[in-house]
Design a protein around this motif. Structure first.
Motif, mmCIF file in Angstrom:
data_model
loop_
_atom_site.group_PDB
_atom_site.id
_atom_site.type_symbol
_atom_site.label_atom_id
_atom_site.label_comp_id
_atom_site.label_asym_id
_atom_site.label_seq_id
_atom_site.Cartn_x
_atom_site.Cartn_y
_atom_site.Cartn_z
ATOM 1 N N MET A 1 0.850 -1.168 0.000
ATOM 2 C CA MET A 1 0.000 0.000 0.000
ATOM 3 C C MET A 1 0.899 1.235 0.000
ATOM 4 N N ILE A 2 0.438 2.290 -0.678
ATOM 5 C CA ILE A 2 1.173 3.539 -0.795
ATOM 6 C C ILE A 2 0.405 4.630 -0.045
ATOM 7 N N LEU A 3 1.135 5.444 0.710
ATOM 8 C CA LEU A 3 0.547 6.556 1.442
ATOM 9 C C LEU A 3 1.129 7.853 0.917
ATOM 10 N N ILE A 4 0.257 8.787 0.567
ATOM 11 C CA ILE A 4 0.657 10.118 0.141
ATOM 12 C C ILE A 4 0.319 11.079 1.266
ATOM 13 N N LEU A 5 1.319 11.852 1.705
ATOM 14 C CA LEU A 5 1.090 12.934 2.656
ATOM 15 C C LEU A 5 1.268 14.237 1.891
ATOM 16 N N PHE A 6 0.210 15.022 1.822
ATOM 17 C CA PHE A 6 0.219 16.279 1.080
ATOM 18 C C PHE A 6 0.007 17.400 2.086
ATOM 19 N N ARG A 7 1.096 18.102 2.406
ATOM 20 C CA ARG A 7 1.044 19.230 3.343
ATOM 21 C C ARG A 7 1.006 20.502 2.523
ATOM 22 N N SER A 8 0.115 21.427 2.890
ATOM 23 C CA SER A 8 -0.031 22.638 2.087
ATOM 24 C C SER A 8 -0.527 23.805 2.923
ATOM 25 N N ARG A 9 -0.370 24.974 2.313
ATOM 26 C CA ARG A 9 -0.953 26.203 2.843
ATOM 27 C C ARG A 9 -1.617 26.917 1.677
ATOM 28 N N LEU A 10 -2.828 27.387 1.924
ATOM 29 C CA LEU A 10 -3.526 28.159 0.906
ATOM 30 C C LEU A 10 -3.058 29.606 0.960
ATOM 31 N N ARG A 11 -3.062 30.259 -0.201
ATOM 32 C CA ARG A 11 -2.795 31.691 -0.251
ATOM 33 C C ARG A 11 -3.936 32.417 0.432
ATOM 34 N N GLY A 12 -3.634 33.537 1.035
ATOM 35 C CA GLY A 12 -4.696 34.339 1.646
ATOM 36 C C GLY A 12 -5.723 34.775 0.621
ATOM 37 N N GLU A 13 -5.250 35.000 -0.600
ATOM 38 C CA GLU A 13 -6.125 35.467 -1.668
ATOM 39 C C GLU A 13 -6.439 34.359 -2.675
ATOM 40 N N ALA A 14 -6.500 33.130 -2.194
ATOM 41 C CA ALA A 14 -6.735 31.987 -3.091
ATOM 42 C C ALA A 14 -7.943 32.261 -3.986
ATOM 43 N N ALA A 15 -7.759 31.979 -5.243
ATOM 44 C CA ALA A 15 -8.803 32.255 -6.231
ATOM 45 C C ALA A 15 -10.054 31.437 -5.954
ATOM 46 N N PRO A 16 -11.186 31.954 -6.374
ATOM 47 C CA PRO A 16 -12.422 31.169 -6.258
ATOM 48 C C PRO A 16 -12.287 29.869 -7.033
ATOM 49 N N GLY A 17 -13.051 28.891 -6.623
ATOM 50 C CA GLY A 17 -13.046 27.618 -7.322
ATOM 51 C C GLY A 17 -12.273 26.527 -6.611
ATOM 52 N N TYR A 18 -11.490 26.888 -5.581
ATOM 53 C CA TYR A 18 -10.686 25.878 -4.889
ATOM 54 C C TYR A 18 -11.576 24.803 -4.263
ATOM 55 N N ALA A 19 -12.573 25.202 -3.500
ATOM 56 C CA ALA A 19 -13.419 24.226 -2.788
ATOM 57 C C ALA A 19 -14.128 23.308 -3.772
ATOM 58 N N ASP A 20 -14.620 23.860 -4.868
ATOM 59 C CA ASP A 20 -15.301 23.035 -5.870
ATOM 60 C C ASP A 20 -14.339 22.034 -6.500
ATOM 61 N N MET A 21 -13.122 22.489 -6.839
ATOM 62 C CA MET A 21 -12.144 21.594 -7.453
ATOM 63 C C MET A 21 -11.718 20.525 -6.456
ATOM 64 N N ALA A 22 -11.514 20.892 -5.193
ATOM 65 C CA ALA A 22 -11.120 19.910 -4.182
ATOM 66 C C ALA A 22 -12.190 18.832 -4.038
ATOM 67 N N ALA A 23 -13.450 19.235 -4.017
ATOM 68 C CA ALA A 23 -14.550 18.267 -3.910
ATOM 69 C C ALA A 23 -14.599 17.368 -5.143
ATOM 70 N N GLU A 24 -14.389 17.952 -6.320
ATOM 71 C CA GLU A 24 -14.373 17.160 -7.557
ATOM 72 C C GLU A 24 -13.219 16.157 -7.550
#
Length: 101
Positions: A1-24
């Protein structure tokens, strides 16, 4: 089994559409052969951690090259993330225990 750990920080001014794309992306990943599980956590300081389990390297590679996922990766770099760090690990041992009820 493979495990991916994805650590991130969003920009304060992150463009619209992030939540929709993440859900997709999550919905698409769940439909891919070899997808095992997904968990997401956000720390108090805003760092985000996504943990994604894949059956093997072959199924992970198929996800990595998925056309919409490639678009999401590009948009993430261009619009949504101020930084990210990806770690790929192979599970060499697993133990599970649950308290009797």
């Amino acid at each position: 089994m493979i495990l991916i750990l994805f650590r991130s920080r969003l920009r304060g001014e992150a463009a619209p559409g992030y939540a929709d794309m993440a859900a997709e992306m999550l919905a698409s990943a769940r439909q891919m052969p070899g997808f095992v599980d997904f968990r997401h956590y956000t720390a108090e300081d805003g760092e985000r951690l996504s943990a994604v389990w894949w059956e093997d390297e072959t199924t992970l590679s198929a996800w990595r090259e998925h056309e919409r996922h490639r678009l999401a990766q590009r948009l993430g770099r261009e619009q949504w993330y101020s930084e990210y760090h990806i770690e790929v690990a192979e599970i060499v041992r697993e133990r599970r225990w649950e308290s009797p009820r």
